[in-house]
Enzyme design. Structure first.
Site, PDB file in Angstrom:
ATOM      1  N   ASP A   2      15.715  40.288  41.762  1.00  0.00           N
ATOM      2  CA  ASP A   2      17.132  40.214  41.239  1.00  0.00           C
ATOM      3  C   ASP A   2      16.674  39.210  40.151  1.00  0.00           C
ATOM      4  O   ASP A   2      15.945  38.317  40.024  1.00  0.00           O
ATOM      5  CB  ASP A   2      17.603  39.321  42.227  1.00  0.00           C
ATOM      6  CG  ASP A   2      18.446  40.107  43.227  1.00  0.00           C
ATOM      7  OD1 ASP A   2      19.150  41.213  42.786  1.00  0.00           O
ATOM      8  OD2 ASP A   2      18.219  40.069  44.389  1.00  0.00           O
ATOM      9  N   ASN A  50      22.918  51.628  42.263  1.00  0.00           N
ATOM     10  CA  ASN A  50      22.795  51.255  40.777  1.00  0.00           C
ATOM     11  C   ASN A  50      23.075  52.437  39.586  1.00  0.00           C
ATOM     12  O   ASN A  50      23.089  51.858  38.628  1.00  0.00           O
ATOM     13  CB  ASN A  50      21.286  50.741  40.658  1.00  0.00           C
ATOM     14  CG  ASN A  50      20.985  49.510  40.992  1.00  0.00           C
ATOM     15  OD1 ASN A  50      19.682  49.130  41.357  1.00  0.00           O
ATOM     16  ND2 ASN A  50      21.887  48.505  41.145  1.00  0.00           N
TER      17      ASN A  50
HETATM   18  C1  FPP Z   1      17.953  43.236  39.124  1.00  0.00           C
HETATM   19  O1  FPP Z   1      18.244  42.306  38.002  1.00  0.00           O
HETATM   20  C2  FPP Z   1      16.955  44.340  38.756  1.00  0.00           C
HETATM   21  C3  FPP Z   1      17.094  45.752  39.139  1.00  0.00           C
HETATM   22  C4  FPP Z   1      18.311  46.302  39.001  1.00  0.00           C
HETATM   23  C5  FPP Z   1      16.185  46.759  38.794  1.00  0.00           C
HETATM   24  C6  FPP Z   1      15.182  46.908  37.543  1.00  0.00           C
HETATM   25  C7  FPP Z   1      14.091  46.275  37.950  1.00  0.00           C
HETATM   26  C8  FPP Z   1      13.019  46.356  37.237  1.00  0.00           C
HETATM   27  C9  FPP Z   1      13.210  46.983  35.979  1.00  0.00           C
HETATM   28  C10 FPP Z   1      11.873  45.697  37.404  1.00  0.00           C
HETATM   29  C11 FPP Z   1      10.755  46.394  37.139  1.00  0.00           C
HETATM   30  C12 FPP Z   1      10.481  47.475  38.306  1.00  0.00           C
HETATM   31  C13 FPP Z   1      10.200  48.608  38.245  1.00  0.00           C
HETATM   32  C14 FPP Z   1       9.843  49.206  39.490  1.00  0.00           C
HETATM   33  C15 FPP Z   1       9.983  49.317  37.008  1.00  0.00           C
HETATM   34  P1  FPP Z   1      19.695  42.692  37.755  1.00  0.00           P
HETATM   35  O2  FPP Z   1      20.006  43.446  36.719  1.00  0.00           O
HETATM   36  O3  FPP Z   1      20.418  42.802  39.092  1.00  0.00           O
HETATM   37  O4  FPP Z   1      19.734  41.051  37.358  1.00  0.00           O
HETATM   38  P2  FPP Z   1      21.039  40.095  37.532  1.00  0.00           P
HETATM   39  O5  FPP Z   1      21.115  39.912  39.116  1.00  0.00           O
HETATM   40  O6  FPP Z   1      20.534  38.781  36.840  1.00  0.00           O
HETATM   41  O7  FPP Z   1      22.400  40.649  36.915  1.00  0.00           O
END
Ligand code: FPP
Length: 212
Positions: A2, A50
């Site tokens: 997160d 997502n």
């Molecule tokens: C959460 O941050 C992250 C995600 C929804 C997934 C994406 C993760 C990555 C791209 C990290 C790299 C990993 C891989 C496996 C390629 P958020 O968007 O929920 O951030 P926020 O909580 O601050 O809104």
């Protein structure tokens, strides 16, 4: 993982820049985890929920998964075996594009002989969907529903129970992640966003490990 969005917002950057930083941090953290003798590292990369995010953000995250699964040379150098868990590509609700499927399949095949840490990426993953799938498979096989039968039909039955669950970015709640597998796990909460989660943070989480 997160907090990529928050990390970017605080710097006046687009959310996608936060995800890019998050992918790079994951690659860096894998290196650290190997030096700490972590046997199994499982990360939540993309959930079944997502897909409703804005399309450019989804596309960007999909590209980052291709990039991560494309790091085969690095993984081999580290003796890391990569795995994926999530909704089967052929399930009616699955939406994983072919280019991500290919990257996943190739990386799994090309790191299969590695004997060190197992890095599992949950992509198009939801724990409740996984449990329904496991129950359906058990019923279809004519099995009585027991803890052992459910466990044997999880997406990756080889994964051991979770020792330590990490939640970044000040989220003081459990998400739809490995609900069956986290029974009894220690939980490490940190205010730091995922891109800020470094080796010192990993060590603080690992300090929760039960003595061998
Ligand atoms: C959460 O941050 C992250 C995600 C929804 C997934 C994406 C993760 C990555 C791209 C990290 C790299 C990993 C891989 C496996 C390629 P958020 O968007 O929920 O951030 P926020 O909580 O601050 O809104």
């Amino acid at each position: 993982m997160d907090g990529n969005g928050r990390w970017a917002n605080r710097r006046g950057l687009a959310r996608t820049a936060g995800h890019t930083e998050g992918e790079e941090n994951l690659a860096a953290l894998v290196r650290v985890a190997v030096t700490r003798n972590v046997g199994w590292l499982t990360v939540f990369g993309f959930s079944t929920e997502n897909w409703v995010r804005p399309r450019p953000e989804v596309r960007h995250i999909l590209g980052l998964h291709r990039k991560l699964f494309g790091r085969v040379a690095e993984l081999n150098e580290l003796n890391v075996r990569i795995q994926w868990m999530g909704r089967p590509f052929d399930s009616p609700q699955a939406r994983t594009p072919k280019f991500v499927q290919r990257a996943i399949r190739t990386a799994i095949a090309e790191t299969a002989a590695n004997t060190g840490m197992v890095l599992t990426v949950a992509f198009d993953y939801g724990s409740r969907t996984e449990l329904i799938h496991a129950a359906e498979q058990a019923v279809a096989a004519g099995e009585t529903i027991t803890e052992a039968s459910i466990t044997s039909h999880l997406y990756l039955p080889e994964l051991p129970p979770v020792d330590i669950l990490v939640r970044t970015s000040g989220e003081l709640r459990i998400s739809n992640f490995m609900l069956w597998q986290i029974a009894g796990a220690k939980v490490y909460f940190t205010e730091r966003t995922w891109p800020e989660f470094d080796g010192a943070e990993l060590d603080a989480a690992l300090a929760l490990r039960s003595p061998a």
